[in-house]
Design a protein around this motif. Sequence first.
Motif, PDB file in Angstrom:
ATOM      1  N   UNK A  51      40.205  48.552  45.926  1.00 52.73           N
ATOM      2  CA  UNK A  51      41.228  48.932  44.601  1.00 52.73           C
ATOM      3  C   UNK A  51      42.444  49.618  45.335  1.00 52.73           C
ATOM      4  N   UNK A  52      43.325  49.456  44.556  1.00 53.12           N
ATOM      5  CA  UNK A  52      45.007  50.209  44.782  1.00 53.12           C
ATOM      6  C   UNK A  52      44.974  50.849  43.470  1.00 53.12           C
ATOM      7  N   UNK A  53      44.507  52.108  43.188  1.00 53.21           N
ATOM      8  CA  UNK A  53      44.735  52.441  41.892  1.00 53.21           C
ATOM      9  C   UNK A  53      43.688  51.846  41.002  1.00 53.21           C
ATOM     10  N   UNK A  54      44.396  51.270  39.999  1.00 54.63           N
ATOM     11  CA  UNK A  54      43.271  50.665  39.041  1.00 54.63           C
ATOM     12  C   UNK A  54      43.344  49.060  39.082  1.00 54.63           C
ATOM     13  N   UNK A  55      44.181  48.667  40.103  1.00 54.40           N
ATOM     14  CA  UNK A  55      44.157  47.083  40.604  1.00 54.40           C
ATOM     15  C   UNK A  55      43.143  46.845  41.498  1.00 54.40           C
ATOM     16  N   UNK A  56      42.559  45.822  41.558  1.00 54.75           N
ATOM     17  CA  UNK A  56      41.679  45.042  42.300  1.00 54.75           C
ATOM     18  C   UNK A  56      42.600  44.476  43.319  1.00 54.75           C
ATOM     19  N   UNK A  57      42.188  44.574  44.656  1.00 51.43           N
ATOM     20  CA  UNK A  57      42.889  43.930  45.459  1.00 51.43           C
ATOM     21  C   UNK A  57      42.293  43.113  46.603  1.00 51.43           C
ATOM     22  N   UNK A  58      40.728  43.065  46.520  1.00 50.42           N
ATOM     23  CA  UNK A  58      40.052  42.271  47.337  1.00 50.42           C
ATOM     24  C   UNK A  58      38.439  42.501  47.393  1.00 50.42           C
ATOM     25  N   UNK A  59      37.644  41.826  48.085  1.00 53.26           N
ATOM     26  CA  UNK A  59      36.403  42.035  48.078  1.00 53.26           C
ATOM     27  C   UNK A  59      35.985  42.998  49.242  1.00 53.26           C
TER      28      UNK A  59
END
Length: 315
Positions: A51-59
């Motif tokens: 995660x980056x903050x509330x965003x998902x960025x990868x597994x």
Amino acid sequence: MNFQQLRSVREAQRRGFNLTEVAAALHTSQPGVSRQIRELEDELGIEIFMRAGKRLTGLTDPGRNVLPIVERLLQEAENLRRAGDDFARAGRGVLRIAATHSQARYALPPVVRDFRVSHPEVELTLQQGSPQQVARLLLDGEADIGIATEALAQYEDLVALPCYRWTHTVVTPRNHPLAEAQRRGETLTLERLADYPIVTYETGYTGRSHIDQAFKAAGLAPHVVLAAMDADVIKTYVELGLGVGIVAAIAYDDERDRHLAAIDARHLFADNMTRLALRRDAYLRDYAYAFIETFAPPWTREAVHEAREGQVLPA
């Protein structure tokens, strides 16, 4: 643990970690998706996503190991539902076919006609796309059967059944020098063909790889002026004089294409194999096996079962 949590995780990966798209696909809210994912992570005691903050960025590394299990659980749930349907709604349901344009336009019509006669209560849906798109629809559970010439045998989670071989044909205007040469009994060569602009399939479609390989092996660099996904487009531009066409032999019809001449090119390009593909772990209803046997009679239910259990398939 519940299925909505599993679906949220699967869709997050499929939709490039865009929770807005995940929410739309699952007909829920973005906060709801985030909650489902977090609850599953809490229950498993791992973080599935970076995660980056509330965003998902990868597994995460654990996430990469968990995702195939999630996929299998959801597939088995779908298999269970379909097995129940086979008994509760015998002979009725939906069969989803994914195919390339050439298969949908030329190979499938008589098969669909015969299948509809024998299974009038089955609703057929037909999706068209590139061989890669056909494979993706199967892998994502959005199609039951996929039909294409290229690419399907490259996916280990699919079983690709070889169905029939076919060859290419060169099409030209009737007054073209190559057509006149054929009428004089001259055999077409790659060198002669390479003298003219060529209109044929896009890379990855309908045996294009064999066309490219033949020219390369002969040390020739053909001038492809237009590449298209389907034979109807190719023939249209050949009629307009843009170049000579190379199409699947099945795509030429004497009556429909009477403004064109056809030159057999089986001696120039290697044979192509059309394959029917299935997801290896998906449950197939009785009428799906009937459709397969209508399309390729050697592939009986028993033969398909053997192939899906891992026996080596013929090339």
